[in-house]
Design a protein around this motif. Sequence first.
Motif, PDB file in Angstrom:
ATOM      1  N   GLN B  39       0.848  -1.201   0.000  1.00 21.01           N
ATOM      2  CA  GLN B  39       0.000   0.000   0.000  1.00 21.01           C
ATOM      3  C   GLN B  39       0.878   1.244   0.000  1.00 21.01           C
ATOM      4  N   SER B  40       0.362   2.290  -0.589  1.00 22.19           N
ATOM      5  CA  SER B  40       1.072   3.557  -0.557  1.00 22.19           C
ATOM      6  C   SER B  40       1.159   4.054   0.881  1.00 22.19           C
ATOM      7  N   GLY B  41       2.327   4.478   1.270  1.00 26.68           N
ATOM      8  CA  GLY B  41       2.520   5.062   2.594  1.00 26.68           C
ATOM      9  C   GLY B  41       2.753   4.073   3.716  1.00 26.68           C
ATOM     10  N   GLU B  42       2.912   2.801   3.408  1.00 22.16           N
ATOM     11  CA  GLU B  42       3.169   1.862   4.517  1.00 22.16           C
ATOM     12  C   GLU B  42       4.662   1.531   4.621  1.00 22.16           C
ATOM     13  N   ILE B  43       5.043   1.049   5.792  1.00 26.89           N
ATOM     14  CA  ILE B  43       6.397   0.517   5.962  1.00 26.89           C
ATOM     15  C   ILE B  43       6.275  -0.998   5.993  1.00 26.89           C
ATOM     16  N   LEU B  44       6.821  -1.614   4.974  1.00 33.96           N
ATOM     17  CA  LEU B  44       6.708  -3.061   4.824  1.00 33.96           C
ATOM     18  C   LEU B  44       8.019  -3.713   5.251  1.00 33.96           C
ATOM     19  N   GLY B  45       7.927  -4.595   6.231  1.00 36.54           N
ATOM     20  CA  GLY B  45       9.124  -5.287   6.697  1.00 36.54           C
ATOM     21  C   GLY B  45       9.402  -6.517   5.857  1.00 36.54           C
ATOM     22  N   LEU B  46      10.682  -6.724   5.524  1.00 39.45           N
ATOM     23  CA  LEU B  46      11.057  -7.918   4.761  1.00 39.45           C
ATOM     24  C   LEU B  46      12.100  -8.651   5.589  1.00 39.45           C
ATOM     25  N   VAL B  47      11.721  -9.834   6.086  1.00 41.64           N
ATOM     26  CA  VAL B  47      12.578 -10.540   7.027  1.00 41.64           C
ATOM     27  C   VAL B  47      12.981 -11.892   6.465  1.00 41.64           C
ATOM     28  N   ARG B 209       3.377  -3.947   8.451  1.00 43.19           N
ATOM     29  CA  ARG B 209       3.130  -5.233   7.792  1.00 43.19           C
ATOM     30  C   ARG B 209       4.472  -5.897   7.484  1.00 43.19           C
ATOM     31  N   ILE B 210       4.470  -7.226   7.556  1.00 41.70           N
ATOM     32  CA  ILE B 210       5.740  -7.942   7.474  1.00 41.70           C
ATOM     33  C   ILE B 210       5.634  -9.120   6.503  1.00 41.70           C
ATOM     34  N   LEU B 211       6.691  -9.298   5.674  1.00 46.44           N
ATOM     35  CA  LEU B 211       6.821 -10.496   4.853  1.00 46.44           C
ATOM     36  C   LEU B 211       7.962 -11.325   5.420  1.00 46.44           C
ATOM     37  N   GLU B 220       5.331 -16.425   4.925  1.00 44.46           N
ATOM     38  CA  GLU B 220       4.249 -15.884   5.739  1.00 44.46           C
ATOM     39  C   GLU B 220       4.191 -14.381   5.538  1.00 44.46           C
ATOM     40  N   GLN B 221       2.970 -13.827   5.471  1.00 45.47           N
ATOM     41  CA  GLN B 221       2.859 -12.378   5.470  1.00 45.47           C
ATOM     42  C   GLN B 221       1.635 -11.952   6.250  1.00 45.47           C
ATOM     43  N   GLY B 222       1.738 -10.786   6.885  1.00 44.26           N
ATOM     44  CA  GLY B 222       0.597 -10.330   7.674  1.00 44.26           C
ATOM     45  C   GLY B 222       0.942  -9.089   8.461  1.00 44.26           C
ATOM     46  N   ASN B 223      -0.017  -8.632   9.262  1.00 44.42           N
ATOM     47  CA  ASN B 223       0.228  -7.469  10.104  1.00 44.42           C
ATOM     48  C   ASN B 223       1.197  -7.824  11.212  1.00 44.42           C
ATOM     49  N   ARG B 224       1.792  -6.786  11.773  1.00 47.94           N
ATOM     50  CA  ARG B 224       2.762  -6.982  12.859  1.00 47.94           C
ATOM     51  C   ARG B 224       2.184  -7.841  13.978  1.00 47.94           C
ATOM     52  N   GLU B 225       0.948  -7.521  14.403  1.00 55.35           N
ATOM     53  CA  GLU B 225       0.355  -8.225  15.537  1.00 55.35           C
ATOM     54  C   GLU B 225       0.140  -9.701  15.211  1.00 55.35           C
ATOM     55  N   GLU B 226      -0.308  -9.978  13.978  1.00 59.32           N
ATOM     56  CA  GLU B 226      -0.539 -11.381  13.582  1.00 59.32           C
ATOM     57  C   GLU B 226       0.768 -12.164  13.608  1.00 59.32           C
ATOM     58  N   GLY B 229       2.182 -12.164  17.253  1.00 62.75           N
ATOM     59  CA  GLY B 229       1.301 -12.765  18.261  1.00 62.75           C
ATOM     60  C   GLY B 229       0.912 -14.188  17.926  1.00 62.75           C
ATOM     61  N   ASN B 230       0.745 -14.463  16.650  1.00 63.79           N
ATOM     62  CA  ASN B 230       0.206 -15.765  16.290  1.00 63.79           C
ATOM     63  C   ASN B 230       0.871 -16.288  15.026  1.00 63.79           C
ATOM     64  N   PRO B 231       2.181 -16.621  15.120  1.00 64.50           N
ATOM     65  CA  PRO B 231       2.899 -17.080  13.920  1.00 64.50           C
ATOM     66  C   PRO B 231       2.328 -18.393  13.408  1.00 64.50           C
ATOM     67  N   GLN B 232       2.191 -18.503  12.078  1.00 65.74           N
ATOM     68  CA  GLN B 232       1.548 -19.681  11.483  1.00 65.74           C
ATOM     69  C   GLN B 232       2.556 -20.765  11.094  1.00 65.74           C
TER      70      GLN B 232
END
Lengths: 276, 245
Positions: B39-47, B209-211, B220-226, B229-232
């Motif tokens: 999304q425009s304006g987000e900080i996307l983490g790539l780990v 948001r993190i990839l 896996e990708q999702g919001n920081r909290e997901e 908090g709840n790694p898949q």
Amino acid sequence: MKKPKNYNLIIGGSITAIMLIFMLTGIFFTPHDPNTMDGGLKFAGASFTHPFGNDNFGRDLLSRVMTGSLTTLYVAALTVLIGTFFGVVIGALTGYFGGIIDEVLMRINDTVFAFPSILLALVFVSIFGSGRNNVILALGIAFVPSFARIVRGEFLKYKKMDYITSARLAGAGNLRIMFFHILPNTFTVLLPAVLIGFNNAVLAEAGMSYLGIGVQPPDPSLGRMLSEAQPFLFRAPAMALAPGIVLILIILGFSLLSDGSMKSLSAQSLQNRGNK
Amino acid sequence: MNNHILTVQNLNAFHTDTVRSGKGSKRHQILYDVSFTMQSGEILGLVGESGSGKSTLVKTILGINKDFNGEIHQYCERPQMIFQDPYSSLNPARKIGWILEEPLRISGGYSKTERKGCVLEMLEKVGLEAYFADRYPRQLSGGQRQRISIAAALMQKPRLLIADEPVSALDVTIQAQILELLKKLHAEMGLSIIFISHDLRVVYQMCERILIMNQGIICEQGNREEIFGNPQTEYTKRLLNAAGL
């Protein structure tokens, strides 16, 4: 912290400065006309009017050394200029682009490099004739490969740096990256090489003129003066000593300058990488 | 119109080892069917650990790696990048002022005084005094260099910035300052940032948001909290465990 004095740079710089003044004065002033003969002064020793003495035709040695070294300076400077220019262009192209350009140009380069520069110049002069401009061209071509190699190595090193990627992302073209971003980084290695190259050019010119295929009479040149002095070595040693000593001083000055600049530049680039 | 700044669909990317003499060069697949949107304006983490394909992904997005198939859509011009090693990201032969002016010279349309003005403005933005314009990179500390790298990357006012481990070569105290600076610029300039890191604490602090990447796929990708908090996936759990989170 006080920096240790760079004596090579200081002494080399002084000698070179004095020699340059000596040579450049020859453009507009010599004590006597370098080609005027005076039968009465054949092999005359040093005197107030002729501080270095006179040669076998009674010509003033000081004046001849001044104009002779000027010719040498002119030939060496243009030779190095040609060598550096084409060396930088070829080194930049091959180092930056690599691939087929690199293979082709560097093989040609190696071929030229394989011949001693004097030999190459000899071949060239025997095809196109002797004379000052042909000597410059011949030596210039012979000097290209060594500069090309140096520059190529530097380009190989720097083209992988992150700031080159940044420049490319900002939209910089290849030429801009090659000559505005990478080239200034090669100066630390290029400058000492140019000074050494200048020395080699002085020696090569003197060598060719000594062999009689360089600068043609009546233009004086240090190498030709040496070869003319040979038959009279014991009768008039000043004839060989004057051009010989000037030649030695020029070479010594530039060698020390090259060493000194290498030292101070590498100290600087150590600082570049400092506290990493 | 959607609000995407970057979409990547079914991306496969390759790398060829260049072996001199041309024989025996091998083409490896580095990325397998990578898809994500930003999304425009987000900080996307790539780990991901080293070798997981993070750098290749970024290089492919930026067009540095051209050996790929799949679709990449950028909805912005000239994304910029900042690098991990602040010692190889600034040209040692040039003064800071020149380095900062260069992107403006390249894009053109600025007079000399305008460029100087932009440089001073940008130096202030990244928290450095005006006199730094006359310094050489070798006279700067690692943190100062990284500020200059950020400034240089932002001179053309890009909308997308890729930060490849921007703080992992820095001291912890300096790290915090640089991260603060990135957050501030993100807010001020409406930047979108792809933030690459292997330090999960830093990623937690920075990214909404993190990839998570492993062996060339996005596992896996999702919001920081997901994610936290709840790694898949097993891999994400291991990463979190290793970081003590």
